[in-house]
Design a protein around this motif. Structure first.
Motif, PDB file in Angstrom:
ATOM      1  N   MET A 143       0.845  -1.194   0.000  1.00  0.00           N
ATOM      2  CA  MET A 143       0.000   0.000   0.000  1.00  0.00           C
ATOM      3  C   MET A 143       0.880   1.243   0.000  1.00  0.00           C
ATOM      4  O   MET A 143       1.789   1.375   0.824  1.00  0.00           O
ATOM      5  CB  MET A 143      -0.913   0.003   1.227  1.00  0.00           C
ATOM      6  N   ASN A 144       0.614   2.144  -0.950  1.00  0.00           N
ATOM      7  CA  ASN A 144       1.325   3.427  -0.954  1.00  0.00           C
ATOM      8  C   ASN A 144       0.990   4.238   0.290  1.00  0.00           C
ATOM      9  O   ASN A 144       1.864   4.774   0.962  1.00  0.00           O
ATOM     10  CB  ASN A 144       0.968   4.219  -2.204  1.00  0.00           C
ATOM     11  N   PHE A 145      -0.282   4.351   0.554  1.00  0.00           N
ATOM     12  CA  PHE A 145      -0.748   5.139   1.678  1.00  0.00           C
ATOM     13  C   PHE A 145      -1.619   4.258   2.573  1.00  0.00           C
ATOM     14  O   PHE A 145      -2.196   3.270   2.112  1.00  0.00           O
ATOM     15  CB  PHE A 145      -1.529   6.359   1.177  1.00  0.00           C
ATOM     16  N   PRO A 146      -1.690   4.571   3.835  1.00  0.00           N
ATOM     17  CA  PRO A 146      -1.228   5.792   4.506  1.00  0.00           C
ATOM     18  C   PRO A 146       0.291   5.832   4.686  1.00  0.00           C
ATOM     19  O   PRO A 146       0.964   4.807   4.677  1.00  0.00           O
ATOM     20  CB  PRO A 146      -1.926   5.732   5.868  1.00  0.00           C
ATOM     21  N   CYS A 147       0.787   7.048   4.819  1.00  0.00           N
ATOM     22  CA  CYS A 147       2.214   7.278   5.023  1.00  0.00           C
ATOM     23  C   CYS A 147       2.646   6.722   6.377  1.00  0.00           C
ATOM     24  O   CYS A 147       1.904   6.782   7.364  1.00  0.00           O
ATOM     25  CB  CYS A 147       2.493   8.774   4.954  1.00  0.00           C
ATOM     26  N   SER A 148       3.851   6.158   6.413  1.00  0.00           N
ATOM     27  CA  SER A 148       4.351   5.516   7.635  1.00  0.00           C
ATOM     28  C   SER A 148       5.740   6.024   7.974  1.00  0.00           C
ATOM     29  O   SER A 148       6.404   6.674   7.165  1.00  0.00           O
ATOM     30  CB  SER A 148       4.374   3.996   7.467  1.00  0.00           C
ATOM     31  N   VAL A 149       6.158   5.698   9.164  1.00  0.00           N
ATOM     32  CA  VAL A 149       7.500   6.013   9.639  1.00  0.00           C
ATOM     33  C   VAL A 149       8.078   4.758  10.268  1.00  0.00           C
ATOM     34  O   VAL A 149       7.425   4.122  11.101  1.00  0.00           O
ATOM     35  CB  VAL A 149       7.504   7.156  10.674  1.00  0.00           C
ATOM     36  N   MET A 150       9.281   4.385   9.830  1.00  0.00           N
ATOM     37  CA  MET A 150       9.994   3.299  10.509  1.00  0.00           C
ATOM     38  C   MET A 150      11.153   3.896  11.286  1.00  0.00           C
ATOM     39  O   MET A 150      11.812   4.829  10.840  1.00  0.00           O
ATOM     40  CB  MET A 150      10.490   2.250   9.518  1.00  0.00           C
ATOM     41  N   SER A 151      11.357   3.361  12.483  1.00  0.00           N
ATOM     42  CA  SER A 151      12.361   3.920  13.379  1.00  0.00           C
ATOM     43  C   SER A 151      13.161   2.794  14.019  1.00  0.00           C
ATOM     44  O   SER A 151      12.630   1.705  14.273  1.00  0.00           O
ATOM     45  CB  SER A 151      11.692   4.781  14.457  1.00  0.00           C
ATOM     46  N   ILE A 152      14.436   3.056  14.244  1.00  0.00           N
ATOM     47  CA  ILE A 152      15.321   2.136  14.962  1.00  0.00           C
ATOM     48  C   ILE A 152      15.717   2.818  16.268  1.00  0.00           C
ATOM     49  O   ILE A 152      16.327   3.892  16.261  1.00  0.00           O
ATOM     50  CB  ILE A 152      16.572   1.792  14.139  1.00  0.00           C
ATOM     51  N   GLN A 153      15.339   2.183  17.415  1.00  0.00           N
ATOM     52  CA  GLN A 153      15.588   2.776  18.722  1.00  0.00           C
ATOM     53  C   GLN A 153      16.302   1.784  19.631  1.00  0.00           C
ATOM     54  O   GLN A 153      16.145   0.566  19.477  1.00  0.00           O
ATOM     55  CB  GLN A 153      14.276   3.225  19.362  1.00  0.00           C
ATOM     56  N   ASP A 154      17.053   2.332  20.553  1.00  0.00           N
ATOM     57  CA  ASP A 154      17.763   1.511  21.527  1.00  0.00           C
ATOM     58  C   ASP A 154      16.765   0.870  22.496  1.00  0.00           C
ATOM     59  O   ASP A 154      15.636   1.327  22.666  1.00  0.00           O
ATOM     60  CB  ASP A 154      18.772   2.366  22.289  1.00  0.00           C
ATOM     61  N   ILE A 155      17.209  -0.188  23.168  1.00  0.00           N
ATOM     62  CA  ILE A 155      16.363  -0.897  24.136  1.00  0.00           C
ATOM     63  C   ILE A 155      16.327  -0.081  25.424  1.00  0.00           C
ATOM     64  O   ILE A 155      17.230  -0.171  26.267  1.00  0.00           O
ATOM     65  CB  ILE A 155      16.889  -2.316  24.396  1.00  0.00           C
ATOM     66  N   GLN A 156      15.325   0.742  25.553  1.00  0.00           N
ATOM     67  CA  GLN A 156      15.150   1.549  26.745  1.00  0.00           C
ATOM     68  C   GLN A 156      13.704   2.035  26.796  1.00  0.00           C
ATOM     69  O   GLN A 156      12.964   1.939  25.829  1.00  0.00           O
ATOM     70  CB  GLN A 156      16.108   2.741  26.752  1.00  0.00           C
TER      71      GLN A 156
ATOM     72  N   PRO B 129      24.790  -0.567  22.533  1.00  0.00           N
ATOM     73  CA  PRO B 129      25.607  -1.281  23.532  1.00  0.00           C
ATOM     74  C   PRO B 129      24.966  -2.559  24.051  1.00  0.00           C
ATOM     75  O   PRO B 129      25.671  -3.444  24.538  1.00  0.00           O
ATOM     76  CB  PRO B 129      25.771  -0.237  24.654  1.00  0.00           C
ATOM     77  N   ARG B 130      23.645  -2.699  23.988  1.00  0.00           N
ATOM     78  CA  ARG B 130      22.982  -3.909  24.465  1.00  0.00           C
ATOM     79  C   ARG B 130      22.876  -4.983  23.385  1.00  0.00           C
ATOM     80  O   ARG B 130      22.219  -6.006  23.588  1.00  0.00           O
ATOM     81  CB  ARG B 130      21.578  -3.568  24.986  1.00  0.00           C
ATOM     82  N   ASN B 131      23.515  -4.733  22.235  1.00  0.00           N
ATOM     83  CA  ASN B 131      23.503  -5.690  21.123  1.00  0.00           C
ATOM     84  C   ASN B 131      22.092  -6.008  20.628  1.00  0.00           C
ATOM     85  O   ASN B 131      21.834  -7.100  20.107  1.00  0.00           O
ATOM     86  CB  ASN B 131      24.214  -6.993  21.497  1.00  0.00           C
ATOM     87  N   SER B 132      21.184  -5.083  20.803  1.00  0.00           N
ATOM     88  CA  SER B 132      19.811  -5.287  20.352  1.00  0.00           C
ATOM     89  C   SER B 132      19.155  -3.926  20.171  1.00  0.00           C
ATOM     90  O   SER B 132      19.655  -2.907  20.672  1.00  0.00           O
ATOM     91  CB  SER B 132      19.017  -6.137  21.335  1.00  0.00           C
ATOM     92  N   PHE B 133      18.041  -3.914  19.462  1.00  0.00           N
ATOM     93  CA  PHE B 133      17.338  -2.658  19.207  1.00  0.00           C
ATOM     94  C   PHE B 133      15.874  -2.966  18.917  1.00  0.00           C
ATOM     95  O   PHE B 133      15.485  -4.118  18.674  1.00  0.00           O
ATOM     96  CB  PHE B 133      17.973  -1.899  18.034  1.00  0.00           C
ATOM     97  N   TYR B 134      15.066  -1.891  18.931  1.00  0.00           N
ATOM     98  CA  TYR B 134      13.652  -1.978  18.591  1.00  0.00           C
ATOM     99  C   TYR B 134      13.447  -1.493  17.152  1.00  0.00           C
ATOM    100  O   TYR B 134      14.025  -0.482  16.737  1.00  0.00           O
ATOM    101  CB  TYR B 134      12.798  -1.117  19.527  1.00  0.00           C
TER     102      TYR B 134
END
Length: 815
Positions: A215-228, A261-266
């Motif tokens: 699907m083109n829309f709806p517009c989305s955001v993907m994010s990479i965050q630390d485990i916290q 540093p925790r060797n993992s992410f969200y």
């Protein structure tokens, strides 16, 4: 006092939050305390009924809340150190109860999550969108114990006196931890974001996270965050932490272990409340500031795959491959130089032979040895260029030349060779000065761009091919930078080839070799040095552009392409017109004007100035031929302004004075054919610009310059053959080889892996995987092939007239 007791009661049993989380934790605690204070918990003169229930997972609780009661749901679950399990809270409220707001507060051991239902999300211009279905995933901080039981509470309260019905369901999230190379499909919406955990496996230091959707829309955001905790998973806060990018159908982010540093992410996926960031339509303005807008169905189905990226061995192979290709040209040049016969004046023994050949081609009545010696003396005199035309015999020679129907090179090669050589050397020194002062601020600017990207995590700043962007150090796309090495190495090789020819020619002049003095096209190497320098600078500036390619710095990638096209046209003209070629200052001033117009063409509201400069100012300071080229280009900007009567009168005046009034039979049929073809090509390009209105005006202007260069080059080749001249084996091989390479290069250029003419999310729809050595993409191959093709084109210009080295100049025609 109540606020202070709330703070103490919650801060006493919890560990100290991380510095970057203090603000979010304090905000959640504040809302909880305010809720308890407003609902009468501990307040004087008001009684509130608080009910705590033991709750279970995967059970839907239908209940009602008013300002007089508060419900607390108590949950417990076992947390293991070796297994991460997600917990998700879902709340539904009937659309009829949207005017009554319910506050949900989830209290955990190390985090507090609060949200209201209906959830009000704001879009552009503060538009408000209500959502009565909310789903949030609870943050699960890691535990040190092998296994422990954790408790969390869901508090439900409201300030509305009217009873409001709600449904609450808490469940475990299956497949909360993503597996390597295993696709996982899920759904998300603005009020129901999703995030998952990924743990780096042993031996993997870099992975690429790919999120796709049909699907083109709806517009989305993907994010990479630390485990916290907290996890920023709403449209209004997803940009607060980590790396993020907008997406429609494709999204990809390369993640390195060293950054976590925790060797993992969200991996967090958020659906935006509006689509403008992805190039979608703009919604209407609300009639009232507090008006709520129905967002409609904005649920999106996506899938995520985390795959290992390339290792260090692939980096080494890519660099060795790049170096090997271009070093092979050095080796090939060395072999060709060793096997190619010496030029007629390269060595003393060949000099006398060349002289005999040159003189024997002329009838004794047309040229004598005395005249040859006199010309040699004149060519070595110390006459200054500015004083040359004051001699009386030169004026008479001019009159004689003007009566000739067909000019020869000797008619336009009368000025002192040393003066001309210094004149054309200015091309090299000027472009070297331009290169230094142009490159230094460019390098500083792109370093700033890359720093901003690394610090903010905003992946929408730069238009990479994210599916084939290999980072190295602080650089996000090292492969796109490395592939520009060919321009620098081949430009340097061309300078060395020109330097060798220059040295050989100067030695021949010192020996008074008649071939060097009286035969062939006059050898002036200043423009060739400038061309080689421009090719090297094109590589450097293209690499700078690809540090962070975007709309604002695209001129870095094209400026020296204009230089190369202009210098090649000047060199073609100089071959047969050595005395009357444009000076370096005039040429660079015109090229600067072209670059200025290319920038002006993309600046909004600049069309009126653009048209006036073309139609009124430039005609008074340029010869007709050059103005004709600029006149053609000016029509490309018609869509930026509305022609008025004055402009139309000026156009009609030019047509009348330059065409109708001076109309007569063509004296030079060949040149007439060139002008007709030039008109057809340029007017066709102008019509294309008026119809299509290309957004990339700089590339469009460059395409016009290249088309005119190719047209002039084809005319030169045809006229050379029609004049009875021939093309030697080496330049013929270079012509055929260069034509083939240009064809393949243009094929890869038009693949279009990214485009800053669209939004970053739309640009990512064109992203594709690497196709060469798992390291280079289509655009990198364009860099390889185009640098080789430019080098071959320069060699063609350098060697194309080698067949004339033993032909007297008064037998070489001017065209």
């Amino acid at each position: 006092m109540v606020l202070r007791s709330c703070w103490k009661s919650r801060h006493k049993n919890s560990s100290r939050p991380a510095p970057r989380l203090i603000r979010a934790g304090l905000a959640a605690l504040f809302w909880l305390c305010v809720t308890q204070l407003a609902c009468g918990s501990g307040a004087v003169g008001e009684t509130k009924n608080v009910v705590q229930k033991d709750a279970e997972f995967d059970v839907t609780y239908n209940d009602t809340v008013t300002s007089e009661n508060q419900t607390i749901y108590a949950f417990n679950h076992t947390v293991s150190r070796n297994k991460t399990e997600g917990v998700r809270v879902r709340v539904d409220v009937s659309p009829q109860n949207l005017e009554s707001t319910i506050l949900f507060v989830v209290r955990q051991k190390q985090a507090v999550l609060s949200f209201q239902v209906p959830l009000i999300l704001r879009g552009l211009y503060q538009r408000k969108y209500p959502y009565n279905h909310v789903g949030r995933t609870l943050c699960q901080p890691p535990t040190r114990a092998a296994s422990e039981t954790q408790y969390f509470f869901v508090d439900v309260s409201t300030l509305s006196a009217q009873g409001t019905n709600y449904q609450l369901r808490v469940s475990r999230v299956e497949s909360f931890t993503l597996q390597t190379d295993k696709k996982f499909t899920f759904t998300a919406s603005p009020s129901q974001p999703q995030y998952f955990k990924y743990v780096f496996p042993d031996g993997v230091d870099t992975v690429i996270v790919k999120v796709n959707s049909d699907m083109n829309f709806p517009c989305s955001v993907m994010s990479i965050q630390d485990i916290q905790c907290p996890v920023y998973d709403l449209d209004n806060n997803v940009a607060f932490l980590g790396m993020y990018q907008t997406m429609t159908k494709k999204g990809a982010i390369t993640v390195q272990r060293k950054d976590f540093p925790r060797n993992s992410f969200y991996v967090v996926v958020v659906v935006k409340t509006e689509d403008e960031a992805c190039g979608g339509p703009l919604h209407f303005y609300p009639l009232r500031p507090d008006e709520l807008i129905d967002a409609g169905n904005r649920t999106k189905v996506l899938d995520v795959v985390v795959s290992p990226a390339i290792n260090s061995e692939v980096y080494v192979m890519g660099m060795l491959f790049c170096l090997g290709i271009f070093l092979s040209f050095y080796l090939l040049t060395l072999l060709v130089t060793c096997k190619t016969p010496a030029s007629p004046y390269e060595y003393g023994s060949f000099g006398e032979f060349g002289t005999l050949v040159c003189l024997s081609s002329l009838p004794p009545t047309e040229r004598s040895l005395d005249s040859v010696g006199r010309s040699r003396h004149e060519s070595l005199s110390s006459v200054e260029e500015d004083d040359y035309d004051t001699l009386e015999d030169i004026n008479s020679d001019k009159n004689i030349v003007r009566t000739k129907k067909f000019l020869c090179v000797s008619d336009l090669a009368r000025k002192d060779k040393r003066v001309l050589s210094k004149k054309y050397q200015i091309y090299f020194w000027n472009i070297a000065t331009i290169a230094v002062f142009y490159a230094l601020p460019v390098i500083q600017l792109v370093i700033t761009y890359q720093t901003v990207v690394n610090v903010t995590g905003n992946q929408d700043i730069c238009y990479y091919n994210f599916l084939c962007a290999h980072p190295l150090g602080a650089l996000s796309a090292f492969n796109n930078i490395l592939s520009n090495l060919g321009y620098v190495m081949l430009g340097l090789l061309f300078l060395l080839i020109v330097l060798k020819r220059d040295i050989v020619h100067n030695r021949a002049l010192v020996r008074n070799d008649l071939n060097a003095l009286e035969c062939g096209i006059p050898k002036h190497f200043g423009l060739f040095y400038a061309m080689g320098t421009a090719l090297m600078m094109e590589g450097l500036l293209s690499a700078c552009y690809h540090v962070c390619p975007n709309y604002t710095n695209f001129q870095f990638d094209t400026s020296f392409m204009y230089m190369i096209a202009g210098l090649c046209m000047l060199k073609l003209y100089q071959k047969r017109h050595p005395d009357i070629n444009a000076s370096a200052y005039t040429a660079y001033a015109c090229l600067a004007a072209v670059i200025f117009f290319s920038v002006l063409g993309v600046v909004p509201q600049s069309g009126i100035i653009f048209c006036l400069l073309f139609f009124w100012f430039l005609p008074h300071f340029m010869p007709d031929s050059l103005h004709f080229l600029f006149l053609i280009i000016s029509f490309l900007s018609v869509h930026f302004c509305v022609p008025d009567a004055g402009i139309l009168r000026r156009m009609l005046h030019i047509i009348y004075t330059d065409c109708i009034r001076q109309c007569s039979g063509p004296m030079y049929i060949d040149r007439m054919v060139l002008l007709v073809m030039g008109n057809i090509v340029n007017w066709s390009l102008a019509a294309y610009g008026l119809i299509e209105r290309p957004n990339d005006f700089a590339s469009y202007l460059l395409a016009i310059a290249i088309c005119n260069l190719l047209l002039y080059f084809a005319f030169y080749i045809i006229m050379k053959l029609r004049s009875g001249e021939r093309i030697k084996c080496l330049p013929l091989v270079c012509i055929l080889f260069t034509a083939v390479v240009w064809g393949f290069a243009l094929y890869f250029f038009f693949q279009g892996l990214s485009t800053w003419q669209k939004t970053p999310a739309e640009s990512r729809e064109h992203n594709r995987d690497c196709i060469l050595l798992f390291f280079f993409d289509d655009h990198d191959i364009w860099h390889f092939l185009s640098s080789i093709a430019m080098f071959g084109s320069f060699l063609v210009l350098l060697t194309m007239d080698d067949d004339l080295d033993t032909i007297q100049r008064d037998k070489i025609y001017v065209f």
